[in-house]
Design an enzyme around this catalytic site. Structure first.
Site, short mmCIF file in Angstrom:
data_model
loop_
_atom_site.label_atom_id
_atom_site.label_comp_id
_atom_site.label_asym_id
_atom_site.label_seq_id
_atom_site.Cartn_x
_atom_site.Cartn_y
_atom_site.Cartn_z
N ASN A 119 0.60 -1.08 -0.28
CA ASN A 119 0.11 -0.10 -0.09
C ASN A 119 0.87 1.13 -0.01
O ASN A 119 1.40 1.84 1.03
CB ASN A 119 -0.91 0.08 1.20
CG ASN A 119 -1.98 0.94 1.12
OD1 ASN A 119 -1.98 2.24 0.53
ND2 ASN A 119 -2.98 0.98 1.86
N ASP A 120 1.17 1.79 -1.24
CA ASP A 120 1.92 2.92 -1.35
C ASP A 120 1.59 4.16 -0.66
O ASP A 120 2.28 5.01 -0.50
CB ASP A 120 1.95 3.46 -2.78
CG ASP A 120 2.86 2.47 -3.52
OD1 ASP A 120 3.97 2.10 -3.13
OD2 ASP A 120 2.64 2.58 -4.91
N CYS A 121 0.25 3.98 -0.08
CA CYS A 121 -0.01 5.32 0.73
C CYS A 121 -0.20 5.08 2.13
O CYS A 121 -0.66 5.99 2.84
CB CYS A 121 -1.49 5.52 0.01
SG CYS A 121 -1.58 6.00 -1.59
#
Ligand code: BGC
Ligand code: NOJ
Length: 823
Positions: A491-493
């Site tokens: 999850n890049d965020c």
């Protein structure tokens, strides 16, 4: 007939399964519905009205034609054909001219798109494709006069050149409005901007017939302050033979056709790219060497040659898709698995996340994590290319086992601007490699000598690279013994070390603090799953000692998860930089996340003590909606700098409680592993586009491919999708459907049959190519089970176990697999 869609019309087209096509019946789809052309480095994106662009290998640095992202009106720039007759004119591809057509269809097929239109009994058919091994788009236009009188028809082609560097092209006007240069010779328009200096490539647009005129200067073609919908040259019915000097070079051929009643004439347009050796660049001062373009366009100078190339392309796709074909009682499942999901997998193989109608082709290179995961969707189709891709990725890995997050396709070097420290990255290479070997039986990939950080003087075997991946996790554990998250995991965020207060900085590349506290439960599950894969790999190549020491690390992690990452009803998501829990019932928002449930259960954690089942029940209770499973709940309602970009999104969108389709198949697989076939199928079908025929107005994106994201329950628009085509969703759903629902699973020793299906499926037939053999498998389910034990019969002979051994059963075999009760 086709009209602008101003009503809530749910029907925009239909599947033509026989021809492997989706037929779009209106130019006015909710978003441009696109297709991809090209297979070998030269690619085109083409919408249902021929909008889009093409490029050679790198959509940022070698873009041939100009496209305007997020333009008004939508979808501006493409390969347009204007047809003029008796004072009226229209578009052969439905737009940009908005003249109402009597007939319009766009058929997106495998590597080609075909546009049929008709107006006042003048019918046109445009077939657009990139032939195999060719750096050119070919557009064949057939014009037919269905009137009973002779007709004069004007045809104007149109494309607009991009000045190669797509980013600079859209920004640097002080320079770019002065550099444009073209040449015209015979029926070919050459684009040679910057060829006078460092470029050794040019582009051309040719047609296989003598011209009645041309335009190469945009304003001369369009007229001042006019759009693509009403070019002056078309309106006048005459081109002015303009030569572009700077400003905006274009290519437009003008052809006058005289058509007897019932007569058809065909024109073949070739839009090509040529590279020339530096010493052969010029034919004469300032005159480019046109030989390569002439050779290339001569390959398509008549109908027969075009038809032969189209056939080759068709055969290519039939062969690829033919490697896995299934017939279940559900047509939608069949269509998704047999045609569109495999096709989308190949497109993601070619383009990773670089160029779509949502990825502008200037931002992202090939993602390390994305590209490794993508391979699980096409290892059965193009294994040799998968091997090459894995080794390319491996060559960008650093010595300590960490990875550049991306690499550039032209240089194949790690992208230093983005850097690394996304701590899930390294372990994905274990997945891709194990999956490749299981598919092919080719263990030799492990012995390949591969550089670290693209340095030819610093190399090791690919196996050592995998060992470094494994150790990178072991060497980067946090206070609870869980893996450190780094900048982010899958999850890049979820940016737990970023603490950003500055709107001008990137969440992805900013890292503050020591980052030795924040931990990821998702990576913990990933480590148990792919760490175990690594152990199995070691055992298979006789490295027993290494296997043993690695096994103890994996076992330890399994225990650590149970001890520190179980929240009571589900798995925690992370510990933040303060050591506080994320994804816990104790949190006010973001109490439960999907990723750690999927990864811990796929890793087999909690099968012995009910935690796996409980985690899945919690997913259903808290995250499941009619349109798919949301990423987290409750959504974050305000920005929290300690949690990062995820909290920047309005609730229900993207990573903040959107249905992020990539991770839904992790739950499908988990449910299949638990034996709950109906749940697995339910989750699969909720996000698979072939099942969503009735909600396309709401869904908005193409009904034949997965989108990255569907808006979640907290959003204003639940069910609305965005970011179609380039998403890990494609590979993962294919993997889930074929290896876990159908349960036809390559393993080191052979092909295992271990389905988890709908009890109502009494019979399923599969044709599967595996290590050079073809197996015609008939799965029988006389007792109406989801899961059970398999009794195998190969060519009428009973076989113990549920595995087909390809060393015993080579070539072609008939397999009957009967699903029976466990006892
Ligand atoms: C998106 C992510 C994406 C990341 C990197 C974020 O804005 O939400 O889905 O992976 O950017 O490009
Ligand atoms: C899209 C990125 O391409 C992928 O790498 C990432 O895992 C997901 N977004 C989730 O953030």
């Amino acid at each position: 007939m086709p009209k602008e869609n101003t009503e809530n019309n749910e029907k925009f087209g239909y599947f033509d399964d026989l021809n492997y096509e989706y037929v779009i019946t209106t130019p006015y789809t909710p978003t441009p519905w696109i297709n991809y052309l090209g297979n070998d480095g030269f690619y085109g994106l083409i919408s249902n009205t021929a909008g889009g662009y093409c490029f050679d290998r790198d959509p940022k640095f070698r873009r041939l034609t100009r496209y305007r992202y997020n333009s008004v009106p939508l979808d501006n720039g493409g390969r347009y054909f204007y047809i003029g007759c008796n004072g009226e004119y229209w578009s052969a591809t439905g737009r940009p001219v908005n003249t109402e057509l009597d007939e319009y269809t766009c058929r997106h097929g495998m590597g080609y798109s075909r546009f049929n239109a008709s107006k006042n009994n003048i019918a046109t058919e445009v077939t657009s494709f990139i032939p195999l091994n060719t750096k050119a788009e070919v557009h064949r236009l057939i014009v037919t006069n269905n009137n009973d009188t002779e007709q004069s028809v004007d045809v104007f082609s149109f494309i607009e050149w991009c000045l190669w560097n797509a980013e600079d092209d859209g920004a640097n006007y002080q320079r770019n409005l002065s550099t444009g240069e073209v040449e015209v010779e015979d029926s070919t328009i050459y684009h040679k901007t910057e060829y006078r200096e460092r470029r050794n490539h040019y582009a051309f647009y040719s047609v296989n017939r003598e011209l009645d005129g041309f335009e190469t200067d945009r304003e001369s073609f369009l007229g001042p302050y006019r759009g693509f919908d009403r070019p002056l040259a078309v309106e006048k019915g005459q081109a002015s033979n303009s030569i572009a000097r700077g400003w905006s070079p274009i290519a437009s051929h003008h052809l006058k056709l005289q058509l007897a009643p019932g007569e058809s004439q065909s024109l073949v347009f070739t839009l090509g790219y040529c590279e020339v050796e530096p010493e052969q660049k010029w034919a004469a001062p300032n005159i480019i060497n046109k030989t390569p373009a002439q050779v290339l366009s001569a390959r398509f100078d008549c109908d027969e040659k075009v038809s032969a190339e189209l056939k080759k392309l068709n055969d290519y796709w039939h062969n690829l898709l033919g490697k896995f074909q299934v017939q279940t009682p559900d047509d939608k499942f069949n269509r998704a698995v047999n045609i569109w999901n495999q096709y989308q997998n190949m497109v993601t193989f070619n383009l990773s996340r670089s160029a779509s109608f949502y990825e502008s082709g200037i931002g992202r290179g090939m993602g390390f994590r994305d590209s490794n995961q993508d391979t699980i969707g096409f290892a059965h189709m193009v294994p040799e290319k998968v091997k090459e891709r894995i080794l390319d990725l491996s060559a960008t890995q650093k010595e300590d086992g960490s990875a550049y997050h991306q690499y550039q396709p032209l240089t194949k070097k790690g992208n230093a601007d983005i850097g690394g420290n996304f701590n899930d990255d390294p372990m994905w290479m274990v997945l891709s490699t194990a999956n490749y070997i299981k598919e092919t039986g080719d263990f030799s990939i492990l012995d390949e000598v591969v550089p670290f950080d693209s340095d030819p003087n610093n190399t090791a075997s690919h196996f050592t690279h995998l060992e470094r991946s494994f150790n990178h996790v072991v060497n980067n554990l946090g206070p609870h013994g869980l893996p450190l998250i780094g900048r982010a995991d899958w999850n890049d965020c979820l940016n737990l070390n970023c603490f950003s207060e500055n709107p001008n900085e990137s969440y992805q590349t900013t890292q503050r603090g020591a980052s030795d506290v924040a931990e990821s439960v998702m990576i913990a599950g990933q480590f148990v799953l792919y760490g175990q894969e690594f152990v199995d790999l070691c055992i298979n190549i006789g490295k027993a000692d290494l296997a043993k020491s690695c096994q103890s690390e994996v076992d330890k992690m399994r225990q650590t998860i149970k001890q520190h990452a179980w929240d009571g009803e589900w798995f925690l998501r992370a510990y933040d930089a303060n050591g506080d829990k994320i994804g816990s019932n104790d949190n006010a928002e973001g109490k439960i996340f999907i990723e750690s449930q999927g990864f811990c259960v796929m890793a087999g954690v909690g099968f012995d003590d009910g935690k796996a089942l409980q985690a899945m029940n919690s997913v259903e209770k808290h995250l499941s909606t009619d349109f798919g499973i949301m990423l987290n709940q409750p959504a974050f309602t305000g920005y929290n700098k300690y949690i990062g970009e995820i909290t920047s999104y309005p609730p229900g969108y993207k990573e903040n409680a959107g249905i992020f389709c990539h991770n839904n198949p992790w739950i499908t697989i988990s449910e299949a592993m638990l034996g709950r076939g109906e749940k697995a199928y339910e989750y699969y079908s909720k996000i698979t586009p072939a099942f969503l025929q009735d909600v396309h107005q709401l869904h908005k994106t193409e009904p034949y491919v997965y989108s990255q994201m569907i808006a979640g329950a907290d959003s204003a628009t639940p069910g609305e999708a965005k970011n179609s085509w380039l998403t890990g969703t494609a590979a993962w759903n294919y993997y889930a459907a074929t290896q876990y629902i159908l349960g036809i699973r390559p393993e080191y020793q052979g092909l295992r049959i271990d389905p988890c299906i709908l009890p109502s499926w009494d019979k399923v037939s599969v044709s599967r190519t595996f290590r050079g053999a073809t197996y015609k498998i008939e799965l029988r389910n006389p007792l109406g089970l989801s899961k059970g034990v398999i009794q195998l019969e190969i060519d009428g002979q009973k076989i113990a176990g549920d595995m087909i051994d390809p060393t015993v059963f080579a070539n072609q075999h008939n397999v009957i697999a009967t699903l029976c009760n466990k006892d």
